[in-house]
Design a protein around this motif. Structure first.
Motif, PDB file in Angstrom:
ATOM      1  N   GLY A 106      11.860 -25.754 -41.601  1.00 42.75           N
ATOM      2  CA  GLY A 106      10.710 -24.870 -42.759  1.00 42.75           C
ATOM      3  C   GLY A 106       9.724 -25.699 -43.203  1.00 42.75           C
ATOM      4  O   GLY A 106       9.437 -24.653 -43.752  1.00 42.75           O
ATOM      5  N   ASP A 107       9.685 -26.768 -43.248  1.00 46.81           N
ATOM      6  CA  ASP A 107       8.454 -27.008 -43.677  1.00 46.81           C
ATOM      7  C   ASP A 107       7.288 -26.822 -42.687  1.00 46.81           C
ATOM      8  O   ASP A 107       7.756 -26.548 -41.585  1.00 46.81           O
ATOM      9  N   ILE A 108       6.508 -26.769 -43.194  1.00 45.61           N
ATOM     10  CA  ILE A 108       5.299 -26.553 -42.023  1.00 45.61           C
ATOM     11  C   ILE A 108       4.565 -27.378 -41.784  1.00 45.61           C
ATOM     12  O   ILE A 108       3.780 -29.079 -42.813  1.00 45.61           O
ATOM     13  N   VAL A 109       3.905 -28.423 -40.641  1.00 48.68           N
ATOM     14  CA  VAL A 109       3.484 -28.997 -39.951  1.00 48.68           C
ATOM     15  C   VAL A 109       2.011 -28.811 -40.155  1.00 48.68           C
ATOM     16  O   VAL A 109       1.746 -28.497 -38.964  1.00 48.68           O
ATOM     17  N   ILE A 110       0.677 -29.498 -40.434  1.00 54.32           N
ATOM     18  CA  ILE A 110      -0.596 -29.426 -39.946  1.00 54.32           C
ATOM     19  C   ILE A 110      -1.258 -30.858 -39.582  1.00 54.32           C
ATOM     20  O   ILE A 110      -1.215 -31.760 -40.158  1.00 54.32           O
ATOM     21  N   ALA A 111      -1.578 -30.391 -38.009  1.00 50.51           N
ATOM     22  CA  ALA A 111      -2.339 -31.687 -37.504  1.00 50.51           C
ATOM     23  C   ALA A 111      -3.627 -31.274 -36.754  1.00 50.51           C
ATOM     24  O   ALA A 111      -4.328 -30.438 -36.742  1.00 50.51           O
ATOM     25  N   ASP A 112      -4.729 -31.721 -37.684  1.00 53.36           N
ATOM     26  CA  ASP A 112      -6.084 -32.421 -36.614  1.00 53.36           C
ATOM     27  C   ASP A 112      -6.523 -33.269 -36.107  1.00 53.36           C
ATOM     28  O   ASP A 112      -5.284 -34.316 -36.117  1.00 53.36           O
ATOM     29  N   GLU A 113      -7.476 -33.995 -35.583  1.00 52.36           N
ATOM     30  CA  GLU A 113      -8.382 -35.279 -35.469  1.00 52.36           C
ATOM     31  C   GLU A 113      -8.260 -35.752 -36.208  1.00 52.36           C
ATOM     32  O   GLU A 113      -8.360 -37.206 -36.135  1.00 52.36           O
ATOM     33  N   GLU A 114      -8.253 -35.025 -37.168  1.00 48.60           N
ATOM     34  CA  GLU A 114      -8.436 -36.807 -38.935  1.00 48.60           C
ATOM     35  C   GLU A 114      -7.019 -37.098 -38.986  1.00 48.60           C
ATOM     36  O   GLU A 114      -6.822 -37.917 -40.284  1.00 48.60           O
ATOM     37  N   GLY A 115      -5.695 -36.299 -39.467  1.00 55.87           N
ATOM     38  CA  GLY A 115      -4.596 -36.605 -39.857  1.00 55.87           C
ATOM     39  C   GLY A 115      -3.700 -35.271 -39.719  1.00 55.87           C
ATOM     40  O   GLY A 115      -4.298 -33.928 -39.250  1.00 55.87           O
ATOM     41  N   LEU A 132       3.618 -29.780 -45.375  1.00 55.56           N
ATOM     42  CA  LEU A 132       3.991 -29.079 -46.553  1.00 55.56           C
ATOM     43  C   LEU A 132       5.092 -28.635 -46.744  1.00 55.56           C
ATOM     44  O   LEU A 132       6.315 -28.359 -46.155  1.00 55.56           O
ATOM     45  N   GLU A 133       6.367 -28.908 -47.957  1.00 54.86           N
ATOM     46  CA  GLU A 133       7.381 -28.334 -48.096  1.00 54.86           C
ATOM     47  C   GLU A 133       7.225 -26.685 -48.489  1.00 54.86           C
ATOM     48  O   GLU A 133       6.830 -26.252 -48.685  1.00 54.86           O
ATOM     49  N   ARG A 134       8.092 -26.275 -47.663  1.00 59.43           N
ATOM     50  CA  ARG A 134       8.461 -24.879 -47.300  1.00 59.43           C
ATOM     51  C   ARG A 134       8.300 -24.429 -48.747  1.00 59.43           C
ATOM     52  O   ARG A 134       7.441 -22.991 -49.022  1.00 59.43           O
ATOM     53  N   SER A 135       8.958 -24.864 -49.559  1.00 56.54           N
ATOM     54  CA  SER A 135       8.979 -24.606 -51.300  1.00 56.54           C
ATOM     55  C   SER A 135       7.137 -24.581 -51.882  1.00 56.54           C
ATOM     56  O   SER A 135       7.303 -23.817 -52.983  1.00 56.54           O
ATOM     57  N   ILE A 139      -0.137 -22.838 -52.163  1.00 63.24           N
ATOM     58  CA  ILE A 139      -1.131 -23.396 -51.384  1.00 63.24           C
ATOM     59  C   ILE A 139      -1.794 -22.251 -51.411  1.00 63.24           C
ATOM     60  O   ILE A 139      -3.055 -22.550 -50.795  1.00 63.24           O
ATOM     61  N   LEU A 140      -1.203 -21.667 -50.517  1.00 63.66           N
ATOM     62  CA  LEU A 140      -1.735 -20.518 -49.456  1.00 63.66           C
ATOM     63  C   LEU A 140      -2.378 -19.834 -50.335  1.00 63.66           C
ATOM     64  O   LEU A 140      -3.663 -19.357 -50.439  1.00 63.66           O
ATOM     65  N   ALA A 141      -2.371 -19.711 -51.421  1.00 61.26           N
ATOM     66  CA  ALA A 141      -2.403 -18.591 -52.616  1.00 61.26           C
ATOM     67  C   ALA A 141      -3.731 -19.692 -53.436  1.00 61.26           C
ATOM     68  O   ALA A 141      -5.377 -18.667 -53.294  1.00 61.26           O
ATOM     69  N   LYS A 142      -3.905 -20.963 -53.700  1.00 62.22           N
ATOM     70  CA  LYS A 142      -4.719 -21.402 -54.149  1.00 62.22           C
ATOM     71  C   LYS A 142      -6.335 -21.558 -52.734  1.00 62.22           C
ATOM     72  O   LYS A 142      -7.251 -21.802 -52.969  1.00 62.22           O
ATOM     73  N   VAL A 143      -6.082 -22.031 -51.745  1.00 62.55           N
ATOM     74  CA  VAL A 143      -6.951 -21.784 -50.568  1.00 62.55           C
ATOM     75  C   VAL A 143      -7.550 -20.140 -50.186  1.00 62.55           C
ATOM     76  O   VAL A 143      -8.847 -20.463 -49.598  1.00 62.55           O
TER      77      VAL A 143
END
Length: 104
Positions: A43-52, A56-59, A64-68
């Motif tokens: 359930g964790d979310i993994v985000i990747a790009d060329e920099e790293g 993100l823990e599912r909880s 985080i989405l609201a802050k973004v």
């Protein structure tokens, strides 16, 4: 088999295994794994790009989405404008680190 070009996102790997290993016992599903020293849970979310890569823990995902979203509304810039600014910041940082390394 899906070709990487058709997936629409980058794939990172330290290598590949052309011949699969033997299955001597059944594995477990939906269990935590450790990858690169980081524990990734179901359930964790993994985000990747060329920099790293960020996990993100599912909880924490909703907060985080609201802050973004809030930050995106405040900044009122397009993705292209953000990318230009981000590249400039990274270039300045790399230049600064290079100059520091040369002085040593």
């Amino acid at each position: 088999m899906v070709e990487i070009e058709q997936m629409g996102f980058a794939v990172y790997a330290r290598g590949h295994v052309p011949k699969p290993g033997r299955k001597e016992k059944l594995g477990e599903v939906e269990q935590p794994i450790t990858c690169g020293g980081i524990t990734v849970n179901n359930g964790d979310i993994v985000i990747a790009d060329e920099e790293g890569i960020v996990v993100l823990e599912r909880s924490e995902a909703e907060a985080i989405l609201a802050k973004v979203k809030k930050d995106a509304i405040k900044s009122n810039i397009s993705l292209a404008e953000w990318q230009v600014g981000h590249r400039q910041k990274i270039s300045a940082l790399v230049k600064s680190l290079s100059e520091q390394a040369e002085q040593k």
